[in-house]
Design a protein around this motif. Sequence first.
Motif, mmCIF file in Angstrom:
data_model
loop_
_atom_site.group_PDB
_atom_site.id
_atom_site.type_symbol
_atom_site.label_atom_id
_atom_site.label_comp_id
_atom_site.label_asym_id
_atom_site.label_seq_id
_atom_site.Cartn_x
_atom_site.Cartn_y
_atom_site.Cartn_z
ATOM 1 N N GLY A 234 -1.808 5.995 9.395
ATOM 2 C CA GLY A 234 -0.809 5.882 8.338
ATOM 3 C C GLY A 234 -1.029 6.782 7.143
ATOM 4 O O GLY A 234 -0.255 6.749 6.192
ATOM 5 N N GLU A 235 -2.068 7.612 7.141
ATOM 6 C CA GLU A 235 -2.348 8.495 6.009
ATOM 7 C C GLU A 235 -2.313 9.954 6.450
ATOM 8 O O GLU A 235 -2.759 10.293 7.543
ATOM 9 N N LYS B 291 -1.233 12.892 10.598
ATOM 10 C CA LYS B 291 -1.144 11.512 10.138
ATOM 11 C C LYS B 291 -2.062 10.667 11.003
ATOM 12 O O LYS B 291 -1.887 10.574 12.208
ATOM 13 N N THR C 189 -0.979 14.700 -1.018
ATOM 14 C CA THR C 189 -2.307 14.820 -0.411
ATOM 15 C C THR C 189 -2.918 16.183 -0.711
ATOM 16 O O THR C 189 -4.084 16.283 -1.105
ATOM 17 N N VAL D 191 1.601 5.113 0.495
ATOM 18 C CA VAL D 191 1.091 6.190 1.325
ATOM 19 C C VAL D 191 1.475 7.504 0.663
ATOM 20 O O VAL D 191 2.640 7.716 0.326
ATOM 21 N N LYS E 163 0.830 -1.189 0.000
ATOM 22 C CA LYS E 163 0.000 0.000 0.000
ATOM 23 C C LYS E 163 0.873 1.251 0.000
ATOM 24 O O LYS E 163 1.695 1.455 0.881
#
Length: 147
Positions: free
Chosen positions: A136-137, A133, A39, A33, A31
């Motif tokens: 984890g995002e 955060k 973002t 990030v 995955k």
Amino acid sequence: MKKFILNILILIGIAGIGVLAAWFVRNCVGKDVATPEETVRAFYSSLFDGKWDEAEDLCVPSEGMRSYCLKFRQCWENFHRTDSSLLSDAAKILSDSEMVLSGGQQGGKLFTASFTITTGSGASKTKNVELVKEEGEWLINRITAAE
């Protein structure tokens, strides 16, 4: 015959373990990030494309960010009603613009920076952005005018 059936069951078991391992790697290990800059870029791109749910998914679910997204949406919908070609031109300018996150400072699960959008004609706009955060995002927590 029993040996044949046993061999088939063993092969099915091995195949099942393989599928389970592939699923685990795809969903847990592999995955990607997004960085804070990715973002913020994705957030503004979603707003200009009218993808409200995608934009909100990149934010902390707070009243401040809901209000920010709502104000942007109201302006976007007003432009869409009155002059959709203007909105289309603005989205094109944004997609061709340079977006830079600078002066980033990270302290644990908090990241703050200035975010500047510069158009091809040299016009620019800078905002202060704060991300946190969570699980984890990176999520946008606050956007304010730059001083």
